[in-house]
Write an enzyme that holds these catalytic residues in place. Structure first.
Site, PDB file in Angstrom:
ATOM      1  N   GLU A 151       0.815  -1.299   0.033  1.00  0.00           N
ATOM      2  CA  GLU A 151       0.141   0.010   0.082  1.00  0.00           C
ATOM      3  C   GLU A 151       1.010   1.387  -0.018  1.00  0.00           C
ATOM      4  OE1 GLU A 151      -3.756   1.825   2.406  1.00  0.00           O
ATOM      5  OE2 GLU A 151      -2.161   0.460   3.571  1.00  0.00           O
ATOM      6  N   LYS A 226      -9.755   2.261  -2.524  1.00  0.00           N
ATOM      7  CA  LYS A 226      -9.856   1.768  -1.235  1.00  0.00           C
ATOM      8  C   LYS A 226     -11.245   1.901  -0.878  1.00  0.00           C
ATOM      9  CE  LYS A 226      -7.567   1.739   3.380  1.00  0.00           C
ATOM     10  NZ  LYS A 226      -6.414   2.392   3.842  1.00  0.00           N
ATOM     11  N   CYS A 263      -5.779  -2.830   2.483  1.00  0.00           N
ATOM     12  CA  CYS A 263      -5.712  -2.666   3.788  1.00  0.00           C
ATOM     13  C   CYS A 263      -6.787  -2.739   4.670  1.00  0.00           C
ATOM     14  CB  CYS A 263      -5.033  -1.263   4.026  1.00  0.00           C
ATOM     15  SG  CYS A 263      -4.190  -0.895   5.556  1.00  0.00           S
TER      16      CYS A 263
END
Length: 422
Positions: A151, A226, A263
């Site tokens: 990330e 995300k 994440c």
């Protein structure tokens, strides 16, 4: 190829898997002086006990211990010269009558930043590029088909600081980092997943936490933003970007169908489920997470997703402690601090049959390579029937009610709970 617990790994001389070895006891981020928990157990247990512990912790692939994968000498030399952890394993599937094996070679890179955060932003970014070149070349020399980076790999994980100046690292999808990786994609015929801080030039320079998927011809296949943004302690990432708007895309590449669960999305089971419903065979989880907050969860969540959704998962976490010039607080009553904590690496692969690789180092850069037969995905769907037996109509009804303002939980109370007895 030999099985990972048939011998004491420390006696291996072929270099296929790095032997367990103590590091300096002062090496920040090591675990009791060892690169990883697996190495600690290997060095501490008699071989027959280590074999049984490995069986329980790592599972069995098609009923057998996971096998190591030979690594080319050129990749080993790069690993030694640049001091990065290099491991390679092979996930098999059962032989089928009507389908040929669908073996794809996949890799993960974990790394620390290359310069202090006080260096110029341009120097920091270029230094990370230079640092990754030999690791990407090792992946290419090993015949890797799909590679995923961590990330926000182009920058320090500055989102904990809430300082806006770090926005300078943001770039468009076709920006400098994509151009850098496109050369490797073309050179090695490799698909590359590149998680960056995206600056959306077409929408008022809005920023997103984005994974760019680069095709094996250097083309941009697409992007995913995300879905879930944390607001936990130092994870005040909504200072920089908000929840993504790309849904749950699955990218059909020449090597297979891949997706990216960035994440914090790994803490949301429905996020994992959605990628599976869209047909993913491999889901990458590029992350930046520290020991105090999440390490006990790290070996569990992605592995559970691989089992529940019958796909492979690649978990990537950066390494090192990144110290920033200005102290910051978390709103938790603790004193201000200049670092977010130790990023504990430990990148690994999980398979739909509950087997998984050992983890990369807890404190060193690393490259994890895996051959995986994608036929295993369907075989486990057939075996367990999770997709077939999932009561999606019940979940649909429940979720439709839950998002309504007048929602009432389905609770059946014992009348005596609210009765007063005299």
């Amino acid at each position: 190829m030999e099985r990972i617990e048939e011998k004491d790994l420390a006696k291996r001389e072929n270099g296929e898997v790095e032997a367990a070895r103590p590091t300096s006891s002062n090496d920040a981020g090591s675990i009791c002086g060892f690169d990883s928990l697996h190495h600690l157990l290997q060095a501490s247990l008699p071989p027959h006990l280590f074999q049984e512990v490995s069986r329980v912790l790592l599972g069995l692939n098609c009923g057998k211990p996971l096998e190591s994968l030979p690594i080319p000498e050129s990749a080993k030399e790069l690993s030694l010269k640049q001091d990065f952890d290099l491991q390679a394993y092979c996930f098999h599937a059962d032989k089928e009558i009507l389908r040929e094996p669908r073996v794809v070679r996949v890799a993960l890179i974990q790394n620390s930043i290359a310069l202090p955060t006080t260096a110029s932003f341009l120097d920091q970014k270029r230094a990370i590029f230079e640092k990754l070149k030999p690791i990407i070349n090792a992946a290419g020399a090993s015949g890797v088909n799909i590679l995923c980076l961590q990330e926000a790999w182009t920058m320090p994980f500055a989102f904990c600081t809430r300082e806006k100046r770090w926005c300078e690292f943001a770039e468009p999808v076709d920006g400098e980092s994509t151009q850098f990786l496109q050369e490797f994609a073309r050179k090695y015929n490799m698909v590359i997943v590149s998680p960056i801080l995206e600056r959306d030039l077409k929408h008022g320079e809005t920023m997103w936490n984005t994974a760019v998927v680069i095709g094996n011809h250097g083309n941009i296949i697409g992007k995913h933003r995300k879905n879930h943004i944390p607001r936990v302690g130092d994870f005040n990432e909504s200072t920089y970007y908000m929840e993504g708007n790309t849904g749950h895309p699955v990218f059909e590449t020449i090597y297979g169908k891949i997706a990216v669960n960035i994440c914090y999305g790994r803490h949301h089971p429905l996020n994992w489920l959605a990628f599976g419903l869209n047909g993913a065979e491999i889901v990458f989880n590029p992350s930046a997470t520290v020991g105090e907050l999440s390490e006990p969860m790290w070996p569990i969540e992605a592995r559970n997703a691989a089992i529940a959704s019958s796909y492979f998962v690649g978990s990537i976490n950066r390494v090192g402690t990144e110290t920033f010039p200005n102290p910051f607080t978390s709103g938790d009553g603790k004193p201000q601090h200049s670092d977010f904590g130790h990023f504990y690496g430990s990148s690994h692969f999980s398979a739909p049959d509950a087997s998984c690789t050992p983890s990369l180092s807890r404190h060193r850069d690393g490259l994890m390579i895996s051959d995986m037969d994608l036929n295993l995905c369907r075989q486990l769907k057939d075996k367990w029937g999770f997709r077939m037996t999932g009561r999606y109509e019940l979940y649909k009804e429940m979720l439709a009610r839950y998002v309504e303002p007048q929602f009432e939980p389905q609770i059946i109370s014992d009348p005596s709970v609210h009765k007063t007895f005299h």
